[in-house]
Design an enzyme around this catalytic site. Sequence first.
Site, mmCIF file in Angstrom:
data_model
loop_
_atom_site.group_PDB
_atom_site.id
_atom_site.type_symbol
_atom_site.label_atom_id
_atom_site.label_comp_id
_atom_site.label_asym_id
_atom_site.label_seq_id
_atom_site.Cartn_x
_atom_site.Cartn_y
_atom_site.Cartn_z
ATOM 1 C CG HIS A 37 -2.661 -9.910 -8.836
ATOM 2 N ND1 HIS A 37 -2.108 -9.115 -7.848
ATOM 3 C CD2 HIS A 37 -2.794 -9.111 -9.926
ATOM 4 C CE1 HIS A 37 -1.920 -7.893 -8.317
ATOM 5 N NE2 HIS A 37 -2.337 -7.867 -9.574
ATOM 6 C CD GLU A 64 -0.616 -13.627 -4.851
ATOM 7 O OE1 GLU A 64 0.462 -13.241 -4.384
ATOM 8 O OE2 GLU A 64 -1.079 -13.211 -5.941
ATOM 9 C CB CYS A 67 -0.684 -6.594 -4.080
ATOM 10 S SG CYS A 67 -2.164 -7.430 -4.731
ATOM 11 C CB CYS A 69 -3.128 -11.164 -3.371
ATOM 12 S SG CYS A 69 -3.240 -10.987 -5.174
#
Length: 203
Positions: A59, A61, A86, A89
Amino acid sequence: MDEAWDRALDLAWDAFCVPTTPVGAVVVDATGVIVAEGRGRRYEKTGPPGELANSHVAHAEVNALARLGADRHYRDHALLTTLEPCGMCHGAAVQATVGSLAYAGSDPYAGTGGLVFGTPQARRRTLLVTGPLADERGRLAELLHIVWLLQMPAGPHVLAAQREGLPAQARLAADPRTRRLFADAASSRTTLAELRSALRGTL
């Protein structure tokens, strides 16, 4: 923070064009200077050194935060991400010790902006979470995500959450003209500035 948000959105657009999950993230220091960045690479075979790729945890992040060294804490730094993070993260921001997290667009399915971790560690490392942005940048981030979900295509439960939580953006994303605009812009690698100009008046 305008320059930092623009960079995060550019990273999200780069990811959309690859194509992979269209999320971009940057970390800024106390003066607003970008010190780390990353983007979604979930569906890419490889990525640059220091970034995850070809994994469900690749992801934006995580890729941005992973560039922060472990030699200090980052309470005076902020993580800016184009989409509501999410749980993974969100937790990564706590682990990375940044002081604040801001997101541009909402994610009614996986977003955890309202989540409060109750652990002693999280209470000690207070993380200020803000979002979404109440302007065109937030709506663009949401639209980018929903168009991507329609192209995948994502499961009906994911799309149902977007339609319920972001009805206007979901309708715009489902419009064949919008989807054609995004597809043509991605295939020709139109700049995000040009795409934003083409969308003016609709967001």
